[in-house]
Scaffold this motif. Structure first.
Motif, PDB file in Angstrom:
ATOM      1  N   THR A 224       0.829  -1.205   0.000  1.00 15.50           N
ATOM      2  CA  THR A 224       0.000   0.000   0.000  1.00 15.50           C
ATOM      3  C   THR A 224       0.866   1.258   0.000  1.00 15.50           C
ATOM      4  N   ALA A 225       1.899   1.267   0.831  1.00 18.75           N
ATOM      5  CA  ALA A 225       2.772   2.437   0.916  1.00 18.75           C
ATOM      6  C   ALA A 225       3.602   2.611  -0.352  1.00 18.75           C
ATOM      7  N   VAL A 226       4.149   1.515  -0.870  1.00 15.84           N
ATOM      8  CA  VAL A 226       4.960   1.602  -2.089  1.00 15.84           C
ATOM      9  C   VAL A 226       4.089   2.034  -3.260  1.00 15.84           C
ATOM     10  N   ALA A 227       2.887   1.472  -3.352  1.00 16.21           N
ATOM     11  CA  ALA A 227       1.975   1.823  -4.441  1.00 16.21           C
ATOM     12  C   ALA A 227       1.589   3.291  -4.382  1.00 16.21           C
ATOM     13  N   ARG A 228       1.428   3.821  -3.182  1.00 12.29           N
ATOM     14  CA  ARG A 228       1.051   5.225  -3.040  1.00 12.29           C
ATOM     15  C   ARG A 228       2.095   6.125  -3.685  1.00 12.29           C
ATOM     16  N   ARG A 229       3.358   5.796  -3.504  1.00 11.54           N
ATOM     17  CA  ARG A 229       4.423   6.608  -4.093  1.00 11.54           C
ATOM     18  C   ARG A 229       4.408   6.512  -5.618  1.00 11.54           C
ATOM     19  N   ILE A 230       4.138   5.338  -6.142  1.00 14.59           N
ATOM     20  CA  ILE A 230       4.075   5.164  -7.592  1.00 14.59           C
ATOM     21  C   ILE A 230       2.912   5.962  -8.172  1.00 14.59           C
ATOM     22  N   VAL A 231       1.767   5.907  -7.514  1.00 11.39           N
ATOM     23  CA  VAL A 231       0.582   6.620  -8.004  1.00 11.39           C
ATOM     24  C   VAL A 231       0.787   8.129  -7.913  1.00 11.39           C
ATOM     25  N   GLU A 232       1.436   8.580  -6.852  1.00 15.73           N
ATOM     26  CA  GLU A 232       1.714  10.018  -6.731  1.00 15.73           C
ATOM     27  C   GLU A 232       2.571  10.500  -7.894  1.00 15.73           C
ATOM     28  N   GLN A 233       3.565   9.714  -8.278  1.00 17.26           N
ATOM     29  CA  GLN A 233       4.408  10.097  -9.405  1.00 17.26           C
ATOM     30  C   GLN A 233       3.624  10.029 -10.707  1.00 17.26           C
ATOM     31  N   ALA A 234       2.767   9.017 -10.848  1.00 20.47           N
ATOM     32  CA  ALA A 234       1.937   8.919 -12.047  1.00 20.47           C
ATOM     33  C   ALA A 234       1.004  10.117 -12.158  1.00 20.47           C
ATOM     34  N   ALA A 235       0.463  10.568 -11.027  1.00 18.64           N
ATOM     35  CA  ALA A 235      -0.422  11.734 -11.022  1.00 18.64           C
ATOM     36  C   ALA A 235       0.343  12.989 -11.452  1.00 18.64           C
ATOM     37  N   ALA A 236       1.570  13.128 -10.953  1.00 21.48           N
ATOM     38  CA  ALA A 236       2.387  14.281 -11.345  1.00 21.48           C
ATOM     39  C   ALA A 236       2.701  14.234 -12.832  1.00 21.48           C
ATOM     40  N   ASP A 237       2.990  13.053 -13.349  1.00 24.65           N
ATOM     41  CA  ASP A 237       3.292  12.904 -14.775  1.00 24.65           C
ATOM     42  C   ASP A 237       2.052  13.179 -15.625  1.00 24.65           C
TER      43      ASP A 237
ATOM     44  N   GLY B  56      -3.203  -5.793   0.952  1.00 27.28           N
ATOM     45  CA  GLY B  56      -2.209  -4.772   1.261  1.00 27.28           C
ATOM     46  C   GLY B  56      -0.812  -5.073   0.779  1.00 27.28           C
ATOM     47  N   GLY B  57      -0.641  -6.160   0.022  1.00 26.33           N
ATOM     48  CA  GLY B  57       0.678  -6.481  -0.487  1.00 26.33           C
ATOM     49  C   GLY B  57       0.757  -6.272  -1.984  1.00 26.33           C
ATOM     50  N   VAL B  58       0.488  -7.339  -2.733  1.00 19.80           N
ATOM     51  CA  VAL B  58       0.604  -7.292  -4.190  1.00 19.80           C
ATOM     52  C   VAL B  58      -0.537  -6.513  -4.837  1.00 19.80           C
ATOM     53  N   GLY B  59      -1.742  -6.602  -4.288  1.00 19.25           N
ATOM     54  CA  GLY B  59      -2.916  -5.975  -4.902  1.00 19.25           C
ATOM     55  C   GLY B  59      -2.753  -4.494  -5.217  1.00 19.25           C
ATOM     56  N   PRO B  60      -2.376  -3.673  -4.248  1.00 21.35           N
ATOM     57  CA  PRO B  60      -2.198  -2.240  -4.537  1.00 21.35           C
ATOM     58  C   PRO B  60      -1.129  -1.977  -5.589  1.00 21.35           C
ATOM     59  N   MET B  61      -0.112  -2.842  -5.638  1.00 27.76           N
ATOM     60  CA  MET B  61       0.962  -2.666  -6.618  1.00 27.76           C
ATOM     61  C   MET B  61       0.452  -2.887  -8.039  1.00 27.76           C
ATOM     62  N   THR B  62      -0.475  -3.819  -8.188  1.00 28.67           N
ATOM     63  CA  THR B  62      -1.041  -4.099  -9.513  1.00 28.67           C
ATOM     64  C   THR B  62      -1.714  -2.855 -10.076  1.00 28.67           C
ATOM     65  N   ILE B  63      -2.546  -2.219  -9.264  1.00 29.47           N
ATOM     66  CA  ILE B  63      -3.264  -1.030  -9.720  1.00 29.47           C
ATOM     67  C   ILE B  63      -2.291   0.117  -9.971  1.00 29.47           C
ATOM     68  N   ALA B  64      -1.281   0.257  -9.114  1.00 27.41           N
ATOM     69  CA  ALA B  64      -0.313   1.339  -9.280  1.00 27.41           C
ATOM     70  C   ALA B  64       0.442   1.208 -10.601  1.00 27.41           C
ATOM     71  N   VAL B  65       0.874   0.003 -10.928  1.00 29.67           N
ATOM     72  CA  VAL B  65       1.595  -0.212 -12.189  1.00 29.67           C
ATOM     73  C   VAL B  65       0.669   0.019 -13.375  1.00 29.67           C
ATOM     74  N   LEU B  66      -0.578  -0.402 -13.254  1.00 33.41           N
ATOM     75  CA  LEU B  66      -1.559  -0.173 -14.318  1.00 33.41           C
ATOM     76  C   LEU B  66      -1.699   1.322 -14.612  1.00 33.41           C
ATOM     77  N   LEU B  67      -1.807   2.132 -13.569  1.00 33.76           N
ATOM     78  CA  LEU B  67      -1.958   3.574 -13.760  1.00 33.76           C
ATOM     79  C   LEU B  67      -0.667   4.195 -14.292  1.00 33.76           C
ATOM     80  N   GLU B  68       0.460   3.782 -13.777  1.00 30.45           N
ATOM     81  CA  GLU B  68       1.743   4.291 -14.253  1.00 30.45           C
ATOM     82  C   GLU B  68       1.913   4.000 -15.741  1.00 30.45           C
ATOM     83  N   GLN B  69       1.532   2.791 -16.146  1.00 29.52           N
ATOM     84  CA  GLN B  69       1.693   2.414 -17.541  1.00 29.52           C
ATOM     85  C   GLN B  69       0.675   3.115 -18.440  1.00 29.52           C
ATOM     86  N   THR B  70      -0.472   3.472 -17.899  1.00 23.50           N
ATOM     87  CA  THR B  70      -1.441   4.241 -18.672  1.00 23.50           C
ATOM     88  C   THR B  70      -0.891   5.628 -18.994  1.00 23.50           C
TER      89      THR B  70
END
Length: 287
Positions: A14-27, A262-276
Motif C-alpha cells: 500500500t505504501a509503495v503503491a502510493r508513491r508510484i501513483v503520486e508520481q503517475a499523477a504528477a506525470d 495490502g501487499g501485491v494488490g495495490p501494486m497491480t493497480i499502481a503499475v496499471l496507472l503508471e503504464q497508462t
C-alpha cells in the motif's frame, strides 16, 4: 520467536503503491499542461460478477484520484467473442483512449486469448497480449503484466537482490505465473516453475530464496513449504481476504512476506496507472 508471532518483515504494498501513483499523477498533470491531453484508461467488463465489478470500480476510483480519465464499457454476460473483440478493436482505434483493461476472467464461452489479442500493443497497459509477453521475455520495450510488474517493483522497494537467487513460481498462468518468471529471469534470478503436475512440490519450494504463490488456492502454501529466510510473495486473492499462503506459519519462516490484502494488490493497480500515463505520453509523442 514464540508461536504465532511473525518474524518476517511485512512488505507494505500500500505504501509503495502510493508513491508510484503520486508520481503517475504528477506525470499525468505535466502531460495535460504540456500537451492538453489527459491520459485515459478504458475498462471493459463482460457480465456482472460481483468481484469483477468491485475491481473495476476500484480501478476507476484510483484513476480519478491520479488525474487519469476513465471510460467504462459493460457487455452482457451473453456477449460473444466477436462482440468483445469488436469492442476492444474500437477502443484500440480510438485516439482518446490511451490504455485498455479487459477485466478477467471473462465468461467461459468467450475466447479470452482472442479478446486479449484485440488490444493494440501500445494500449496494452495491463500487459496481457502475446506482444507484451514477448517483450518481457526478450527484454524489449513494452508494458509488463501489471501484477508481475508490481511484484518486481515491490522487491526493488525492499532492496531484494535477485541476481543469482533461486526463485520458485507456484503457478503458470499467462498473465501472472509465466510473466513474473520472465521478469525475474531478466534480473538474473534462477527460475523454477511449479504447477499442478509438479512432483514433490514442497521439496522445490523449500529451496526457494524467492517464493511466489500464484496458484489461486487459499492458504495452499504453509510454513513447512518455506525455506528459512526466504522472501515470500503471495499473489493470490481468495474469498475472505485470504491469499495463497498460510500467512501465520509462513511468516515464522520468511524474512520478508506480503500480506493479503495490502501487499501485491495495490501494486497491480499502481503499475496499471503508471503504464497508462506512459502509454499516453508515448502516443502523444508519436502524434
Amino acid at each position: 520467536m514464540s508461536a504465532g508471532i511473525p518474524s518476517a518483515l511485512l512488505m507494505d504494498g500500500t505504501a509503495v503503491a502510493r508513491r508510484i501513483v503520486e508520481q503517475a499523477a504528477a506525470d499525468a498533470a505535466a502531460l495535460k499542461a504540456q500537451a492538453g491531453v489527459t491520459p485515459c484508461l478504458a475498462t471493459v467488463l463482460v457480465g456482472s460478477d460481483p468481484a469483477s465489478v468491485t475491481y473495476v470500480r476500484m480501478k476507476q476510483n484510483r484513476s480519478a484520484k491520479a488525474g487519469i480519465g476513465s471510460r467504462h464499457v459493460e457487455l452482457p454476460e451473453t456477449a460473444t467473442t466477436a462482440e468483445l473483440v469488436a469492442t476492444l478493436t474500437g477502443l484500440s482505434q480510438d485516439p482518446e483512449v490511451h490504455g485498455i483493461l479487459l477485466q478477467h476472467p471473462v465468461p467461459p464461452h468467450i475466447d479470452e486469448r482472442a479478446a486479449f489479442e484485440a488490444i493494440a500493443p501500445e494500449k496494452d497497459v495491463d500487459g496481457v497480449t502475446m506482444h507484451s509477453f514477448a517483450a518481457m521475455a526478450f527484454g524489449e520495450p513494452g508494458f509488463a503484466s501489471a501484477t508481475p510488474g508490481g511484484i518486481l517493483r515491490l522487491l526493488d522497494a525492499y532492496s531484494v537482490d535477485l541476481a543469482g537467487r533461486h526463485a520458485v513460481i507456484v503457478g503458470r498462468s499467462p498473465i501472472l505465473g509465466k510473466p513474473v518468471g520472465m521478469l525475474l529471469l531478466a534480473r538474473d534470478a534462477t527460475v523454477t516453475y511449479c504447477h499442478s503436475k509438479t512432483a514433490d512440490l514442497a521439496a522445490l519450494t523449500r529451496r526457494a530464496d524467492i517464493l511466489v504463490a500464484a496458484v489461486g488456492r487459499p492458504r495452499f502454501l504453509t510454513g513447512d513449504a518455506v525455506k528459512a529466510g526466504a522472501v515470500v510473495i503471495d499473489a493470490g486473492y481468495n474469498p475472505g481476504n485470504v491469499g495463497d499462503v498460510d500467512f501465520p506459519s509462513a511468516a515464522e519462516k520468511a524474512s520478508l512476506i506480503t500480506p493479503v490484502p495490502g501487499g501485491v494488490g495495490p501494486m497491480t493497480i499502481a503499475v496499471l496507472l503508471e503504464q497508462t500515463v506512459a502509454a499516453a505520453r508515448w502516443q502523444v509523442a508519436r502524434g
